[in-house]
Each structure stands twice: as structure tokens, then as C-alpha cells.
Design an enzyme around this catalytic site. Sequence first.
Site, PDB file in Angstrom:
ATOM      1  N   GLU A   1      51.692  64.341  58.059  1.00 27.42           N
ATOM      2  CA  GLU A   1      51.521  65.725  58.495  1.00 27.42           C
ATOM      3  C   GLU A   1      52.261  66.645  57.526  1.00 27.42           C
ATOM      4  O   GLU A   1      53.471  66.495  57.320  1.00 27.42           O
ATOM      5  CB  GLU A   1      52.068  65.912  59.913  1.00 27.42           C
ATOM      6  CG  GLU A   1      51.981  67.342  60.442  1.00 27.42           C
ATOM      7  CD  GLU A   1      52.542  67.485  61.844  1.00 27.42           C
ATOM      8  OE1 GLU A   1      52.700  68.631  62.298  1.00 27.42           O
ATOM      9  OE2 GLU A   1      52.836  66.454  62.494  1.00 27.42           O
TER      10      GLU A   1
ATOM     11  N   ARG B   1      71.378  65.762  52.421  1.00 24.69           N
ATOM     12  CA  ARG B   1      70.991  64.364  52.417  1.00 24.69           C
ATOM     13  C   ARG B   1      70.792  63.860  53.843  1.00 24.69           C
ATOM     14  O   ARG B   1      71.612  64.095  54.718  1.00 24.69           O
ATOM     15  CB  ARG B   1      72.083  63.554  51.720  1.00 24.69           C
ATOM     16  CG  ARG B   1      71.625  62.241  51.127  1.00 24.69           C
ATOM     17  CD  ARG B   1      72.612  61.800  50.056  1.00 24.69           C
ATOM     18  NE  ARG B   1      72.482  60.365  49.785  1.00 24.69           N
ATOM     19  CZ  ARG B   1      73.219  59.439  50.356  1.00 24.69           C
ATOM     20  NH1 ARG B   1      74.166  59.802  51.197  1.00 24.69           N
ATOM     21  NH2 ARG B   1      73.027  58.167  50.077  1.00 24.69           N
TER      22      ARG B   1
ATOM     23  N   HIS C   1      62.659  58.790  52.358  1.00 23.17           N
ATOM     24  CA  HIS C   1      61.360  58.658  51.714  1.00 23.17           C
ATOM     25  C   HIS C   1      60.297  58.235  52.717  1.00 23.17           C
ATOM     26  O   HIS C   1      60.601  57.828  53.845  1.00 23.17           O
ATOM     27  CB  HIS C   1      61.418  57.617  50.584  1.00 23.17           C
ATOM     28  CG  HIS C   1      61.818  56.249  51.037  1.00 23.17           C
ATOM     29  ND1 HIS C   1      63.108  55.773  50.917  1.00 23.17           N
ATOM     30  CD2 HIS C   1      61.107  55.239  51.614  1.00 23.17           C
ATOM     31  CE1 HIS C   1      63.175  54.546  51.400  1.00 23.17           C
ATOM     32  NE2 HIS C   1      61.964  54.192  51.834  1.00 23.17           N
TER      33      HIS C   1
ATOM     34  N   ARG D   1      67.733  47.092  39.530  1.00 24.72           N
ATOM     35  CA  ARG D   1      67.771  45.666  39.864  1.00 24.72           C
ATOM     36  C   ARG D   1      66.550  45.207  40.647  1.00 24.72           C
ATOM     37  O   ARG D   1      66.135  44.057  40.524  1.00 24.72           O
ATOM     38  CB  ARG D   1      69.038  45.355  40.666  1.00 24.72           C
ATOM     39  CG  ARG D   1      70.334  45.445  39.850  1.00 24.72           C
ATOM     40  CD  ARG D   1      71.549  45.267  40.731  1.00 24.72           C
ATOM     41  NE  ARG D   1      71.687  46.327  41.717  1.00 24.72           N
ATOM     42  CZ  ARG D   1      72.644  46.388  42.627  1.00 24.72           C
ATOM     43  NH1 ARG D   1      73.544  45.423  42.696  1.00 24.72           N
ATOM     44  NH2 ARG D   1      72.718  47.392  43.480  1.00 24.72           N
ATOM     45  N   GLN D   2      65.996  46.078  41.475  1.00 26.56           N
ATOM     46  CA  GLN D   2      64.843  45.703  42.288  1.00 26.56           C
ATOM     47  C   GLN D   2      63.556  45.914  41.499  1.00 26.56           C
ATOM     48  O   GLN D   2      63.115  47.058  41.317  1.00 26.56           O
ATOM     49  CB  GLN D   2      64.823  46.505  43.588  1.00 26.56           C
ATOM     50  CG  GLN D   2      65.918  46.106  44.566  1.00 26.56           C
ATOM     51  CD  GLN D   2      65.815  46.871  45.870  1.00 26.56           C
ATOM     52  OE1 GLN D   2      66.211  48.030  45.960  1.00 26.56           O
ATOM     53  NE2 GLN D   2      65.278  46.220  46.894  1.00 26.56           N
TER      54      GLN D   2
ATOM     55  N   HIS E   1      56.056  52.930  56.207  1.00 35.35           N
ATOM     56  CA  HIS E   1      57.228  53.377  56.953  1.00 35.35           C
ATOM     57  C   HIS E   1      57.790  54.710  56.463  1.00 35.35           C
ATOM     58  O   HIS E   1      57.424  55.199  55.400  1.00 35.35           O
ATOM     59  CB  HIS E   1      58.323  52.296  56.954  1.00 35.35           C
ATOM     60  CG  HIS E   1      59.029  52.095  55.645  1.00 35.35           C
ATOM     61  ND1 HIS E   1      58.804  50.995  54.839  1.00 35.35           N
ATOM     62  CD2 HIS E   1      59.963  52.834  54.980  1.00 35.35           C
ATOM     63  CE1 HIS E   1      59.576  51.068  53.768  1.00 35.35           C
ATOM     64  NE2 HIS E   1      60.294  52.184  53.831  1.00 35.35           N
TER      65      HIS E   1
ATOM     66  N   GLU F   1      62.288  53.064  59.232  1.00 33.41           N
ATOM     67  CA  GLU F   1      63.402  52.404  58.555  1.00 33.41           C
ATOM     68  C   GLU F   1      64.664  53.248  58.714  1.00 33.41           C
ATOM     69  O   GLU F   1      64.682  54.428  58.353  1.00 33.41           O
ATOM     70  CB  GLU F   1      63.100  52.223  57.065  1.00 33.41           C
ATOM     71  CG  GLU F   1      64.260  51.613  56.281  1.00 33.41           C
ATOM     72  CD  GLU F   1      64.037  51.576  54.778  1.00 33.41           C
ATOM     73  OE1 GLU F   1      64.946  51.120  54.059  1.00 33.41           O
ATOM     74  OE2 GLU F   1      62.967  52.032  54.323  1.00 33.41           O
TER      75      GLU F   1
ATOM     76  N   HIS G   1      60.068  65.894  61.201  1.00 30.39           N
ATOM     77  CA  HIS G   1      60.147  64.978  62.332  1.00 30.39           C
ATOM     78  C   HIS G   1      59.164  63.827  62.181  1.00 30.39           C
ATOM     79  O   HIS G   1      58.274  63.863  61.335  1.00 30.39           O
ATOM     80  CB  HIS G   1      59.858  65.704  63.654  1.00 30.39           C
ATOM     81  CG  HIS G   1      58.453  66.234  63.754  1.00 30.39           C
ATOM     82  ND1 HIS G   1      58.092  67.498  63.337  1.00 30.39           N
ATOM     83  CD2 HIS G   1      57.299  65.663  64.210  1.00 30.39           C
ATOM     84  CE1 HIS G   1      56.796  67.684  63.535  1.00 30.39           C
ATOM     85  NE2 HIS G   1      56.285  66.588  64.064  1.00 30.39           N
TER      86      HIS G   1
ATOM     87  N   GLU H   1      58.930  63.992  67.956  1.00 34.04           N
ATOM     88  CA  GLU H   1      57.943  64.631  68.817  1.00 34.04           C
ATOM     89  C   GLU H   1      57.273  63.560  69.669  1.00 34.04           C
ATOM     90  O   GLU H   1      56.964  62.465  69.184  1.00 34.04           O
ATOM     91  CB  GLU H   1      56.906  65.364  67.977  1.00 34.04           C
ATOM     92  CG  GLU H   1      55.897  66.158  68.787  1.00 34.04           C
ATOM     93  CD  GLU H   1      54.888  66.901  67.933  1.00 34.04           C
ATOM     94  OE1 GLU H   1      54.339  67.904  68.400  1.00 34.04           O
ATOM     95  OE2 GLU H   1      54.649  66.462  66.779  1.00 34.04           O
TER      96      GLU H   1
END
Length: 325
Positions: A88, A112, A116, A146-147, A184, A241, A268, A317
Site C-alpha cells: 500500500e 530508525r 525493509h 558476508r551474506q 515479509h 520479521e 503500518h 490496522e
Amino acid sequence: MMAENKYYPIRIAAAAQDSTLRVNNTCVSVKNATRSIEFYKKHFGMTFLGSKDFADMKFSLHFLSFAKEVGKNEQGEPEIFGTSGVLELAHSWGSENDPEFKINNGNEEPYRGFGHICFSVADIEKTCEKLEAEGVSFKKRMSDGRQKDIAFALDPDGYWIELVQYIKDTEGGPREDIGDKFNHTMIRVKDADKSVEFYQNVLGMKLVRRSDHENAKFTLYFLAYGVPSGQNSWSTEGVLELTHNWGTENDPDFKYHTGDWNTPGYDHVTISCNDPAALCNEIEQRYGDKISWGTKFNQGMVKNGAFIKDPDGYSIEIVPSDLVL
């Protein structure tokens, strides 16, 4: 080890027993609606589902998702809130012409909080190559850090879009391309015990995966409706997450930015079900003033809906599955 039922010890029956509950959408503000809609359509192949204008408040809501069956009511209107994996986009009219208007992507101090959204794909290398060829900017390429099995693309407003692959050799799940998924939404939380317990007992979600990262001192918690614990949830939609950076729970002055109109950005997530009245009424009866509300049921601009606050102050919501634009 997480504390057991310390903060929200009562499991809401209306949530635990309602198989229609789902995480429906994630709402973020955008500066230029046309630009953002075209970005998600062109680069990620998302489908535009519809819009709703609020002329008195001078803003619009625009809805997109990856291709899926979306039901229609008797009038032929799409039942956008009866599915998962919807993005949305909220647009304040005229912001695209305001050089001072800036979106907060949630990853820069002092705002902060939100981290994401995440799209899960069949072949992440192929997806990243396509996006780079099309000129999409990246916060992190697969070769960075690293990932090596994830990447982060950037949308026109600087929001981070995590890219992961759901075909995994080490886990159960799809072994072929079943289409891209809005997997997510990540938010940071101060107290993991309190937040996980809220989403499990008050809103009825299930903890489907936990990932501890001792070297970097943080833990990830993945919650969802309708996904058995331990199952590969990378190919599903509607997952939340929670990121917990160790030690924040012990700092009385620590607080994440959870969104407001003065610093437009993340707004939200929306959960939907067939009977939001029963859910909201039981939450009030069971927890009273232990729960904060942005708008109680049927008292705001959303008919038969409400806005509840999680322990950090993030808005959720709650709407009926058959709500139409």
C-alpha cells in the site's frame, strides 16, 4: 530463552481460533505515486490493484501485489483485503512538487525503526542481474558483505527491498519457480519477549522461525498466520520479521521511531479477518488499558476497522476481509 507469557499472558481466543486472519498489507508513504507505481510494475512485475482518494484530506492510497487471484464482490470490486502480500502506497497530494519533502526510509537516525520489505524469488542471481541491467540502485549487492545469498535493492524513495531466494537446497519448500512473493516486512523492536508475546497472544500469530546472530548481537523473529513452525516460510506472503538488537530492552530511554505524519515513511501493517469486531472487543475486554489504540473499532475513518499499537508503538490496522475501496 524467551520469557513465557510475562507481558500478555492471555491468548485471545478470537485470534487463536480465526483461520481467516492474515497479514494483508504494508503501507509506506511515497513522494511521487506515479513514479513509485511504475517502478514496482516495471522492475518487479507487480500488478496495480486499485486506488482510493481522500479529497478532504488530500491524499490517496494505491495498492499493488504480485499476480494472484483476488476475489470480487457482487459489484465486481476487487476484495483487496481478503488476501496477503499487498503493498500500500500512501501519497500526500502535491508532495511530488515539493523540493523539501523527503521520505524517511526507517534506516537513518534519528528515525530508525522500520527496516525493509522483502521480495522472495525463485532465482536471486537472475533477478539481481535483471534489476541492475534496468538501472535499479542497490544498497547491497550479493557480492557485498558476508551474506552472499541476499541483496537489497532501493526503490525511488530509498526504501530497502530485501531480495531472497525461496528455492533452497537445505530446506523443504518449492523446487521450481512459483512466482515472486512479497514475503515479509521487517521492523526493529526494543524488547523481543514483549513484542513476540504481543503478536502471538494478542494478535494470534505463530513464531515460525528464529535466527540468532551472536557475532553481531541481534536476533530475528519471523511470525505469520497459517505457517507451521519450522516450515520453509520463504515462499509464503504475509510474514512479519522482528529484529531485536541485544540490550535495547535494558535502556529505559531507548525508543524506535514508529512512524508519524510529520516524518513520512513507514506507516503500518494491516491484518484482516472476517470478524474484526470480535477480535477488537475481546482484546479490550481481556487487556483493557494494557493495550494502546490509535483508533478503536469503528470509531475512525475506516468502517468496521481499528488501529492497535504494538509494544513499541507501531500501528497495526485491523479491517474486515471484505472491505472494498
